[in-house]
Design an enzyme around this catalytic site. Structure first.
Site, PDB file in Angstrom:
ATOM      1  N   ASN A  55     -19.856  28.418  29.310  1.00 31.94           N
ATOM      2  CA  ASN A  55     -20.100  27.994  27.727  1.00 31.94           C
ATOM      3  C   ASN A  55     -21.041  27.056  27.645  1.00 31.94           C
ATOM      4  O   ASN A  55     -20.734  25.810  28.166  1.00 31.94           O
ATOM      5  CB  ASN A  55     -18.782  27.719  26.911  1.00 31.94           C
ATOM      6  CG  ASN A  55     -18.961  27.409  25.769  1.00 31.94           C
ATOM      7  OD1 ASN A  55     -19.820  26.744  24.934  1.00 31.94           O
ATOM      8  ND2 ASN A  55     -17.680  27.581  24.919  1.00 31.94           N
ATOM      9  N   ARG A  92     -21.597  24.703  25.699  1.00 27.51           N
ATOM     10  CA  ARG A  92     -20.969  23.405  24.802  1.00 27.51           C
ATOM     11  C   ARG A  92     -20.046  22.611  25.996  1.00 27.51           C
ATOM     12  O   ARG A  92     -19.470  21.611  25.940  1.00 27.51           O
ATOM     13  CB  ARG A  92     -20.215  23.888  23.633  1.00 27.51           C
ATOM     14  CG  ARG A  92     -21.261  24.324  22.718  1.00 27.51           C
ATOM     15  CD  ARG A  92     -20.729  24.602  21.339  1.00 27.51           C
ATOM     16  NE  ARG A  92     -19.493  23.962  20.845  1.00 27.51           N
ATOM     17  CZ  ARG A  92     -18.422  24.480  20.564  1.00 27.51           C
ATOM     18  NH1 ARG A  92     -18.047  25.434  20.266  1.00 27.51           N
ATOM     19  NH2 ARG A  92     -17.409  23.441  20.182  1.00 27.51           N
ATOM     20  N   ASN A  93     -19.419  23.361  27.069  1.00 25.36           N
ATOM     21  CA  ASN A  93     -18.549  22.979  27.935  1.00 25.36           C
ATOM     22  C   ASN A  93     -19.337  21.952  28.717  1.00 25.36           C
ATOM     23  O   ASN A  93     -20.457  21.708  29.241  1.00 25.36           O
ATOM     24  CB  ASN A  93     -17.980  23.909  28.871  1.00 25.36           C
ATOM     25  CG  ASN A  93     -16.751  23.462  29.748  1.00 25.36           C
ATOM     26  OD1 ASN A  93     -16.928  22.648  30.508  1.00 25.36           O
ATOM     27  ND2 ASN A  93     -15.746  23.877  29.340  1.00 25.36           N
ATOM     28  N   PHE A  94     -18.610  20.556  29.080  1.00 23.66           N
ATOM     29  CA  PHE A  94     -19.360  19.667  29.724  1.00 23.66           C
ATOM     30  C   PHE A  94     -19.149  19.491  31.143  1.00 23.66           C
ATOM     31  O   PHE A  94     -19.592  18.668  31.880  1.00 23.66           O
ATOM     32  CB  PHE A  94     -18.365  18.131  29.133  1.00 23.66           C
ATOM     33  CG  PHE A  94     -18.625  17.946  27.788  1.00 23.66           C
ATOM     34  CD1 PHE A  94     -19.830  17.754  26.988  1.00 23.66           C
ATOM     35  CD2 PHE A  94     -17.686  18.037  26.817  1.00 23.66           C
ATOM     36  CE1 PHE A  94     -20.069  17.419  25.825  1.00 23.66           C
ATOM     37  CE2 PHE A  94     -17.667  17.754  25.451  1.00 23.66           C
ATOM     38  CZ  PHE A  94     -18.906  17.652  24.991  1.00 23.66           C
ATOM     39  N   MET A  95     -18.805  20.656  31.713  1.00 19.96           N
ATOM     40  CA  MET A  95     -18.541  20.496  33.113  1.00 19.96           C
ATOM     41  C   MET A  95     -19.768  20.079  33.965  1.00 19.96           C
ATOM     42  O   MET A  95     -19.570  19.294  34.880  1.00 19.96           O
ATOM     43  CB  MET A  95     -17.741  21.754  33.744  1.00 19.96           C
ATOM     44  CG  MET A  95     -17.595  21.752  35.325  1.00 19.96           C
ATOM     45  SD  MET A  95     -16.643  20.426  35.984  1.00 19.96           S
ATOM     46  CE  MET A  95     -15.095  20.746  35.683  1.00 19.96           C
TER      47      MET A  95
END
Length: 167
Positions: A36, A38-41
């Site tokens: 995704n 938008r995920n920060f990982m």
């Protein structure tokens, strides 16, 4: 909806095992960890190990980056019932064989739980397992893009995740 996680990304030099709960819808669709946008990982991993650089566009390069820095990725949950992507909707959990993976990759010394759900499921299913208890377990704020009371965006999450480099 019944969903299943992916095989682990790990090698013999992995020192950290980042454990999510279950990939979200975008990641499941793409069959790629933390896909995704938008995920920060991935921004957190690059921020930790290569400050100032942006994650590669290519998934294969991101995976290689993680492994080159001793980071393995997996999920605590192998399968579950979950509509959508929210951890709060997870039911009927079947866990992955975390102890088996740890036995096969003994250099992993730190289990990094990406959020509360992965931490609670790890403890629920494996909290007393010898392969798990001999490692350090760290619960980090979720890399999910959903703001919380304490973590609003990338900067505050990255600051919290920097604790990994201090252990």
């Amino acid at each position: 909806m019944n969903v299943h996680s992916f095989p682990p990304i790990v090698d013999a030099d992995s020192r950290y095992l980042i454990l999510g709960s279950m990939p979200g819808v975008a990641s499941l669709r793409a069959q790629r960890y933390y896909w995704n946008e938008r995920n920060f990982m991935w921004r957190i991993l690059y921020g930790l190990f290569s400050p100032g650089s942006a994650p590669s566009e290519r998934y294969e390069d991101r995976v290689a980056f993680a492994l080159n820095h001793g980071v393995a990725l997996w999920d605590v949950i192998e399968s579950c019932e979950r509509p959508g992507s929210l951890d709060s909707n997870i039911k009927q959990v079947i866990p992955n064989d975390i102890p088996g993976l740890l036995a096969r990759f003994p250099k992993i010394g730190i289990l990094v739980c990406n959020g509360t759900k992965s931490h609670s499921e790890l403890n629920k299913h494996f909290g007393t397992d010898p392969e798990v208890v001999k490692r350090r377990i760290i619960r980090m704020p979720s890399t999910s893009p959903i703001p919380t009371r304490d973590y609003r965006g990338l900067d505050d999450r990255l600051a919290a995740w920097r604790a990994l480099l201090e252990v």
